[in-house]
Design an enzyme around this catalytic site. Structure first.
Site, short mmCIF file in Angstrom:
data_model
loop_
_atom_site.label_atom_id
_atom_site.label_comp_id
_atom_site.label_asym_id
_atom_site.label_seq_id
_atom_site.Cartn_x
_atom_site.Cartn_y
_atom_site.Cartn_z
NE ARG A 1 -38.26 -42.80 -1.02
CZ ARG A 1 -39.52 -43.13 -1.30
NH1 ARG A 1 -39.79 -43.98 -2.27
NH2 ARG A 1 -40.52 -42.60 -0.62
CG ASN A 2 -36.03 -44.07 3.00
OD1 ASN A 2 -35.02 -43.60 2.47
ND2 ASN A 2 -37.18 -43.43 3.07
CG ASP B 1 -39.74 -41.39 3.26
OD1 ASP B 1 -40.45 -41.96 2.39
OD2 ASP B 1 -38.78 -40.68 2.97
CG ASP C 1 -32.96 -42.03 4.84
OD1 ASP C 1 -32.76 -40.82 4.87
OD2 ASP C 1 -32.23 -42.81 4.22
O1 ACK Z 1 -28.37 -47.73 -3.01
P1 ACK Z 1 -27.25 -46.87 -2.52
O2 ACK Z 1 -25.93 -46.98 -3.17
O3 ACK Z 1 -27.07 -47.05 -0.94
O4 ACK Z 1 -27.75 -45.38 -2.47
C1 ACK Z 1 -28.15 -44.99 -1.20
C2 ACK Z 1 -27.58 -43.65 -0.86
O5 ACK Z 1 -26.58 -43.80 0.12
C3 ACK Z 1 -28.66 -42.70 -0.34
O6 ACK Z 1 -29.25 -43.18 0.81
C4 ACK Z 1 -26.37 -45.16 0.38
N1 ACK Z 1 -26.31 -45.34 1.83
C5 ACK Z 1 -26.97 -44.63 2.76
N2 ACK Z 1 -26.68 -45.08 3.99
C6 ACK Z 1 -25.80 -46.08 3.84
C7 ACK Z 1 -25.15 -46.97 4.76
N3 ACK Z 1 -25.35 -46.88 6.09
N4 ACK Z 1 -24.32 -47.90 4.25
C8 ACK Z 1 -24.14 -47.99 2.92
N5 ACK Z 1 -24.73 -47.20 2.00
C9 ACK Z 1 -25.55 -46.26 2.46
C10 ACK Z 1 -27.52 -45.93 -0.20
#
Ligand code: ACK
Length: 307
Positions: free
Chosen positions: A172-173, A168, A186
């Site tokens: 976005r990931n 994937d 992810d």
């Molecule tokens: O773009 P965002 O605000 O940053 O939206 C996505 C959301 O969660 C779904 O994946 C945020 N996110 C995920 N993992 C992390 C991480 N390790 N540190 C900061 N933001 C994260 C991501």
């Protein structure tokens, strides 16, 4: 296997729950929820972490979400690369919900970052909120785009060496930390190709059709070479600042479109050289696509020549 129930607490990674303070939700969706957290009692003082946990309604999904979260946890224990999200610990004792603690990436997803860097104002409410939340519109340059691509290719080459297939790979990931370091994240859909070679059932959730190689769509075959196809689509996303690939095409029509030899067109701000790289990633025959190691070398050369 290691993800079987009942849960086995792993002392190498277990963090006492009272060392973790939970804050606001920063993401939620198909995969579960992500919260901001603070890890106290760290050597270097309190640390901000991202806490991945299940949605409260997850139990109804027959444990599939828990299984995916635990399989991601197991995979992350074995990876150690600057361009792959780092596991910091986990709370898996039966006293509370499973929490996977990941390094915090202050700039959020690459997709969100690309959208915030757009000149045009958007009437997308989510986008506008995102812009407010994370401050100024970041400047985007061709060099920055190549640098992001190079970092992601390096992380993917590393995962490929571990025989891990992501399945994937998409903007976005990819997460970005404050130093603009790309972190592949992810792993919910990832499977170790050796341990789980026969794995071919698609999970009940959404399938990223427009990032998928023809052999994945048709035969459910996933390899590092199908990840390379997705990487090509990710390059296209970088050049279009997070555009939607094949917009207007129904997911259901993708197989026929690709079989007819159609591909994404060269974006306006994409060099012919970089478009040729994308086209290489989109060869019908997986063995004709470049390896991630070759992509690293190509992108390295483009950076060195300042293109
Ligand atoms: O773009 P965002 O605000 O940053 O939206 C996505 C959301 O969660 C779904 O994946 C945020 N996110 C995920 N993992 C992390 C991480 N390790 N540190 C900061 N933001 C994260 C991501």
């Amino acid at each position: 296997g290691p993800v079987g129930l009942p849960l086995q607490v792993d002392p190498r990674w277990e963090v006492p729950r009272h060392h973790l303070i939970l804050h606001e939700e920063i993401g939620s969706g198909e995969f579960g929820r992500v919260l901001r957290g603070t890890l106290t009692a760290e050597e270097k003082g309190p640390a901000t972490v991202a806490v991945k946990t299940l949605r409260s309604s997850a139990s109804s999904a027959g444990g599939a979400e828990l299984r995916d979260l635990l399989s991601e946890l197991e995979l992350l224990k074995d990876v150690d690369h600057p361009n792959v999200i780092r596991l910091l610990g986990a709370c898996t004792d039966p006293e509370g919900p499973v929490c996977v603690l990941l390094e915090y990436c202050g700039l959020g997803s690459l997709r969100g970052y690309l959208h915030r860097s757009r000149w045009t104002d958007t009437d997308d409410a989510d986008d506008a909120l995102d812009k407010q939340d994370k401050g100024e519109r970041p400047a985007m340059t061709p060099r920055k785009i190549i640098s992001f691509a190079w970092q992601i290719a390096k992380g993917m080459d590393y995962l490929g060496q571990l025989k891990l297939v992501h399945r994937d790979l998409a903007s976005r990931n990819i997460l970005l930390n404050e130093n603009l370091v790309c972190k592949i994240s992810d792993f919910g859909l990832s499977r170790d190709v050796y341990v789980d070679e026969a794995y071919c059932k698609l999970s009940a959730g959404k399938v990223p059709v427009k990032w998928m190689a023809p052999e994945s769509l048709l035969l459910r075959v996933y390899t590092s070479k199908s990840d390379v196809w997705s990487f090509g689509v990710l390059l296209w996303e970088l050049c279009t600042l997070g555009g939607a690939p094949y917009s207007g095409v129904a997911p259901h029509d993708m197989v026929a479109l690709l079989a007819a030899g159609q591909r994404l067109a060269r974006p306006e701000h994409c060099s012919r050289e970089l478009y040729r790289v994308m086209q290489g990633c989109w060869q019908s025959e997986p063995q004709e696509r470049p390896h991630f190691a070759q992509l690293v070398t190509i992108l390295d050369g483009m950076l060195a020549r300042g293109s």
